[in-house]
Design a protein around this motif. Sequence first.
Motif, PDB file in Angstrom:
ATOM      1  N   TYR A  14       0.840  -1.209   0.000  1.00 14.02           N
ATOM      2  CA  TYR A  14       0.000   0.000   0.000  1.00 14.02           C
ATOM      3  C   TYR A  14       0.871   1.253   0.000  1.00 14.02           C
ATOM      4  CZ  TYR A  14      -3.076   3.660   1.682  1.00 14.02           C
ATOM      5  OH  TYR A  14      -3.755   4.859   1.807  1.00 14.02           O
ATOM      6  N   GLU A  59      -7.776   1.267  -3.776  1.00 12.96           N
ATOM      7  CA  GLU A  59      -6.638   0.698  -3.040  1.00 12.96           C
ATOM      8  C   GLU A  59      -6.827   0.849  -1.529  1.00 12.96           C
ATOM      9  OE1 GLU A  59      -3.209   1.440  -6.458  1.00 12.96           O
ATOM     10  OE2 GLU A  59      -3.409   2.834  -4.772  1.00 12.96           O
ATOM     11  N   ILE A  73      -6.963  -2.327   1.174  1.00 14.65           N
ATOM     12  CA  ILE A  73      -6.090  -2.518   2.334  1.00 14.65           C
ATOM     13  C   ILE A  73      -6.910  -2.618   3.622  1.00 14.65           C
ATOM     14  CG2 ILE A  73      -5.655  -0.059   2.746  1.00 14.65           C
ATOM     15  CD1 ILE A  73      -3.198  -3.023   3.153  1.00 14.65           C
TER      16      ILE A  73
END
Length: 924
Positions: free
Chosen positions: A842, A866, A870
């Motif tokens: 990440y 994204e 995560i």
Amino acid sequence: MSTNYSLSLLPIEIALLTGKWDKEISDPTNSAVNIAQLVVDGSFRAALTSSLARAVFRTRSNDLERPFSEILNLSISSTADLVQEELLHLALAVACLHAFVQANWTGPDLNIQPLQVLLFDFDATPSITEESIAAKAISELAFGGEPAYHLAQVPAFLRLAQLLLGLPYNHVQTAPWWRLRAAIVHQQVLDELVAIPDAFLSSIDPLKSTFASRPDIVGRLYLEIGLFEHHFSQDKSAAEYFVKAARATGLEYELTGALGKRTKFQETQLSQLVLLAQSRLNIDDDELNKKAETAQNAKEAPKINDGPAARNTNVPETLPLNDDTLLEQTEFTSSLPAAEGSRLNHIDPSSQPPLHPLDQCILLSLCLNVRNTSPLHGLTTEQMAPYVSRVILYPRNWTVHTMALLLRSRLESSRTRTVERSTLQLQALIDQMPTADSTLSDRLLYFHSIPLPSKWEMEKELAIRFLSLGVVKSALEIFETLEMWEEVVKCYGALERPEKGIAIVRDLLEGRKAEAEAVLSRGKATSVRRKQVQDTAREAKLWCLLGDLEPAHAVEHYERAWKVSGETSGRAMRSLGGYYFARANYPQAISCLKRAVAINPLLARSWFILGCACMRVEDWEGGRDAFSRCVAIDDEDGESWNNLASMYLRMGSDKKEVKALISESNQNDEDEEKKEGDSASTLAYTNEVGKAIPFTNKMLAFRALKQGLRFSYDNWRMWYNYMIVAIDVGELSEAARALGRVIEETAEKAGAAAVDEDVLERLVDAVARAPADPQQAVESGEAEYAVRNPNEGHGLLRNVESLFERTILPRVSSTRIFRAYARLLTWQGRWEDALKAYLDGYRCSTAGTMEKGETDVIRWQEAVNEVEEIVDMLTNFGPRVEGYKWRLQGRSIVRTFIGRTRDFEDEPEWERLMRLQEELRKEE
């Protein structure tokens, strides 16, 4: 009668082979036996001018336009005893061959000329001279489009030896062995090596059983076959024969270490390389051996300046080093080798026993093999030096000692402290050849058992040594004396006078400059007819050389060379093919190069350029054939292996063609593993293209690349090709290794781009397909004893783990790399490590690197995805890690991202971020 007599031929044949006459052989009534004894003793003049010899060498014609085979009769009479005639022919062939060797290799000066042997009618044809006979012989010695060295002395003797050995032999068993010896000598006279039929060596096989009870002779046979392979650069085969020779003679040797000193001021004893060796063959009880044994019994370390080498006047002078730091030779201070458990640990390194000369020849040959099978680095010299030192320690034979000193001279040529002795020693070896410091029979005794170069080759080596030292004019003088015009032209180029080189070649071609002192002596009497008889192969070579020097007229000169040679000059076609290739005229290049390789198929460079030209015109089968020949000639040519793989991947799927490829691949496999350099063609094909390639071709490409990488280990392009093909054929363990090598070689410059992430993910997928529990990954039995597939699951795991932890992560990083690593850790159940990898990924991602002021909406939307991913990972894996505050981590990530990207509050995805933040608060 013939059968009984043939049985008694073997001792005579052995005497001819070994150069030692057996006193038990006695037949004063047999003239052929007497001539054989003269030949063994080195009395060639007496043998070749005897009445029987004159009967063999009588001429049928004085017409030098006809070949020697038609001019000479070479038979005694139709009523002669066939056994005696064969023995006579063999003895005379050996006399002619050794007379040629004496004149051009060993010295001393020869006391007989061909016209004293050949009985021409000089009254009828006064123009027959030694020069005309030599010119004719040189012309006939040209072979496979390669000219013979035109200044070789008495070449007619070598031609006569060939003719005599070419006769049928039904009673003499060793004729094939002498043909081998003559062939090796002939190859050294040619400009380039020329292929010899495969059946040539097979004719010698019966001799192995014939001499099975004579280890010295079997050892010689294996050694000479090995040297034959060495001449053709078949190093692996040569090495096998050298080892067989050592086993046959019972030679024991071991390269080990012993404490000692190498310099005069050295105080600490260090381990020094030493070759321990011991002979089993009976050593002649001569004066030299007695001296060596006396030194050994007294436990005196033999010194080069004050030892057998210095005391024996029948061997070449060993020049002292005279250095202010280095010792003349290693001074061993321990009586035992450093290695424990050595088979030869009873030998004192400082006082080793003398070796049989044949065993010395084997050691020198093994030393050659060290050079040929090792990389070009300092260790090679360090390995070779003990072999040479062991032979120099106790000189046993003039020729063997000459070869040992020559090898030492070569080894010392690259070191500043020894380069002076190296050059002076080489000069001394050349100067001592004409002298009579030892008998001819002694010089010829082991000539065929070592790769001793000819006089002109040694002088050429000296000139090259001068060039390396910058002494160009001295080198030029030697090359001009040897009439090696290519090297002369290079010297003038180094002196920045290329026009002088062109003028010399033109003068030679136009008759203003003669090529030999013997021709010069004839002066203006040289007629047009005489000039026409001169060696056309040499003239063709000069036209080629002129073509190299005048690129504007190169095609004209090369074609003139081809015409002059009667379309037999391989050099002309090689040059013309290279000219067309450099100018992208590939069809013409292919036509010329095919002619060149048909004339001389042993030159790998011609095959390589032909293969590259075939690639340019998409003749994949032609390219495959050419590169296959390259690797057959030089199995360490990594570049050719790579291009061969490229050809396999571009070929069609015709069934007949596939069968041919399978057969070829099997042959390559039998030859076992096969230089370095960037490939002329790299493999880059998509999955769609790959699907159209027959699997058989892919496997052949995989094998070719695997063999080539053994010799191009630092070529990352080849490793990349190998990785792609390995993935395609399911060899995933090899693909992981190849990806690691690509990263090691390119990561410093390319960064994360060095990692083929698609390949990396496929490797992780292949591991994760299997059950994570090893017990469930096998059908039956205990997991620890199960045979695992190295290309999937637990069998592949170790390689992929090592790829990540030792190669990739210490060098580069990217989001996909960390995610792939996290998936591998997840499969293993290593939840905390997996979360750490996802978080590292990440931080490398778009979201993790986004700063305030970002305006790209599409990029921001990607970053939102994204962030959600995560958080999902934290939600799924966080609870599995005891004491891990995953909610706090998730809230921190979302809060930080929102704080950096408030400029996008009006976008629809902003609401998703708000809901995600709220959910994390509620869960807490």
